[in-house]
Design an enzyme around this catalytic site. Structure first.
Site, PDB file in Angstrom:
ATOM      1  N   GLU A 131       0.872  -1.176   0.000  1.00  0.00           N
ATOM      2  CA  GLU A 131       0.000   0.000   0.000  1.00  0.00           C
ATOM      3  C   GLU A 131       0.913   1.232   0.000  1.00  0.00           C
ATOM      4  O   GLU A 131       1.273   1.769   1.029  1.00  0.00           O
ATOM      5  CB  GLU A 131      -0.923  -0.001   1.210  1.00  0.00           C
ATOM      6  CG  GLU A 131      -2.006   1.055   1.119  1.00  0.00           C
ATOM      7  CD  GLU A 131      -2.888   1.145   2.342  1.00  0.00           C
ATOM      8  OE1 GLU A 131      -3.744   2.040   2.373  1.00  0.00           O
ATOM      9  OE2 GLU A 131      -2.724   0.339   3.278  1.00  0.00           O
ATOM     10  N   HIS A 195      -5.441   6.344  -2.160  1.00  0.00           N
ATOM     11  CA  HIS A 195      -4.616   7.439  -1.610  1.00  0.00           C
ATOM     12  C   HIS A 195      -4.279   8.410  -2.735  1.00  0.00           C
ATOM     13  O   HIS A 195      -3.117   8.704  -2.997  1.00  0.00           O
ATOM     14  CB  HIS A 195      -3.362   6.886  -0.934  1.00  0.00           C
ATOM     15  CG  HIS A 195      -3.656   6.258   0.399  1.00  0.00           C
ATOM     16  ND1 HIS A 195      -3.819   7.012   1.544  1.00  0.00           N
ATOM     17  CD2 HIS A 195      -3.832   4.975   0.752  1.00  0.00           C
ATOM     18  CE1 HIS A 195      -4.078   6.199   2.553  1.00  0.00           C
ATOM     19  NE2 HIS A 195      -4.110   4.958   2.102  1.00  0.00           N
ATOM     20  N   ASN A 219     -12.327   6.372   1.250  1.00  0.00           N
ATOM     21  CA  ASN A 219     -11.308   6.884   2.158  1.00  0.00           C
ATOM     22  C   ASN A 219     -10.021   7.205   1.421  1.00  0.00           C
ATOM     23  O   ASN A 219      -9.501   6.386   0.667  1.00  0.00           O
ATOM     24  CB  ASN A 219     -11.047   5.891   3.293  1.00  0.00           C
ATOM     25  CG  ASN A 219     -12.273   5.698   4.155  1.00  0.00           C
ATOM     26  OD1 ASN A 219     -12.892   4.644   4.157  1.00  0.00           O
ATOM     27  ND2 ASN A 219     -12.654   6.732   4.869  1.00  0.00           N
ATOM     28  N   ASP A 274      -8.317  -3.394   6.842  1.00  0.00           N
ATOM     29  CA  ASP A 274      -7.283  -2.371   7.070  1.00  0.00           C
ATOM     30  C   ASP A 274      -6.828  -2.429   8.533  1.00  0.00           C
ATOM     31  O   ASP A 274      -6.579  -1.403   9.175  1.00  0.00           O
ATOM     32  CB  ASP A 274      -7.804  -0.979   6.710  1.00  0.00           C
ATOM     33  CG  ASP A 274      -6.703   0.064   6.543  1.00  0.00           C
ATOM     34  OD1 ASP A 274      -5.529  -0.337   6.361  1.00  0.00           O
ATOM     35  OD2 ASP A 274      -7.001   1.267   6.619  1.00  0.00           O
TER      36      ASP A 274
END
Length: 387
Positions: A131, A195, A219, A274
């Site tokens: 990630e 992200h 998110n 997560d």
């Protein structure tokens, strides 16, 4: 103790249960048998049956830690075992340990450890999720900005490894070009987007280049607005991509979750945790790079007050889907097992209970609490019974 295995020899055994969900259909009063870690038969039970429901084991694409350890902080076989032990209690039978944005040296360490785990047939470890570090600083969340960087030859050499199982990487498409996405796919990576502060056109170009999913929908991604759909808008309207979603009641509002369920075709929305190190513990804080993360109930925040992962587990996510979002139980179970298997390309072995599939399975009670968890026919967790 309850006795579920009527016989056990070299990952072979059988269990007779009152209910079984095979990934598509529900069955009553059946016996499931397995040999050498794979399901050999499902047939009507002829004797007494165990209370509860047998279902496919849960598959979690995004596990940062658990059991008091964080993969980035202590990349070792012991850490992976501890993470798996913690999550096994909550139904995870396969996971992608996740390394968040960090140095090349740490990334290499995590890859070495996953390679060792796979070579040693460590139960439940099926690959590695990177990630980062090729993310967007404006949408970094708690990822350390000092390690966010463009793709270089050092990372690409790491991504080309063939000994770390399923390889998934989350990238921000404004910082990784379509040609680089194609390069990652050629290296055997599954490319997901997240992200990111990218506009919709950039996201669509990344999908056209071969990106196939979105990491923790809503998110840390550019939002849907009237004139700029952002990453969220593209994710919700793209029929072919998968979306991971964190159903802990904190990362997104129930209405946002219902919108995703309504917008995405069935099979394209899947549960992820997560999860951070406190899962399965009573820990109230932990070190995180140069700072710390504090737990308040089920909420994790860094010193700036930003959400920092979760203490969610897969069984709790399934229960939230059923109880709060009114998802049909079979669909909620598929979101935790079959759909992740399909997204990762391992649905020929996992995500269903059927002849030839791995005997990765759970015994659940009526409240969807895990009573027992098997990986390849070996019991890795069994709830303690009070006599």
């Amino acid at each position: 103790m309850m006795n579920t295995d009527t016989k056990h020899d070299s990952n072979s055994g059988s269990i007779a249960v009152a209910s079984l969900f095979d990934g598509s259909h529900w069955h009553s009063n059946v016996e499931l048998s397995w040999q050498h870690g794979r399901i050999s038969a499902i047939r009507p039970a002829t004797g007494a049956v165990q209370a509860g429901t047998l279902v496919p084991g849960f598959i979690d694409l995004q596990v940062n830690g658990g059991g008091g350890v964080l993969f980035n902080t202590a990349p070792s076989l012991a850490t992976l075992r501890q993470m798996m032990q913690a999550h096994a209690r909550f139904g995870t039978s396969a996971m992608l340990p996740t390394v968040i944005t960090d140095s090349v040296a740490t990334m290499q360490q995590t890859a070495d450890v996953v390679a060792q785990a796979i070579a040693a047939k460590q139960p439940g470890i099926i690959g590695l999720h990177f990630e980062g570090p090729h993310l967007s600083v404006p949408k970094k969340g708690v990822h350390p900005a000092e390690h966010i960087r463009p793709l270089s030859a050092a990372e690409l050499a790491l991504y080309q490894r063939t000994d770390i199982g399923i390889k998934l990487i989350t990238v921000a498409p404004e910082n990784v070009t379509p040609d680089q996405i194609k390069q990652l796919i050629t290296a055997g990576m599954q490319v997901w987007l997240g992200h990111s502060n990218a506009d919709a056109a950039t996201v669509q170009q990344a999908l056209a280049a071969g990106a196939k999913g979105f990491t923790h929908l809503y998110n840390a991604m550019s939002p849907l607005t009237s004139r700029e759909p952002g990453m969220v808008g593209v994710a919700l309207t793209d029929a072919d991509s998968w979306c991971g979603i964190i159903l802990d009641g904190l990362h997104l509002h129930p209405t946002a979750a219902r919108l995703a369920l309504a917008a995405k075709p069935r099979g394209k929305l899947l549960l992820v945790t997560d999860a951070m190190s406190p899962v399965g513990t009573d820990d109230t804080e932990f070190a995180f790079f140069s700072g710390k993360v504090v737990r308040d109930g089920n909420k994790l925040t860094n010193e700036a007050g930003a959400l920092a992962g979760s203490v969610l587990d897969m069984a709790s996510a399934v229960r939230y889907a059923i109880q709060t979002l009114a998802v049909e139980p079979g669909e909620a179970l598929r979101m935790a097992s079959l759909y992740p298997a399909e997204a990762l390309g391992c649905a020929d072995n996992r995500g269903r209970l059927g002849q030839g599939y791995l005997a990765d399975m759970l015994l659940l009670d009526a409240q969807y609490q895990v009573q027992q968890n098997w990986v390849a026919g070996s019991s890795i967790y069994q709830i303690k019974q009070h006599k």
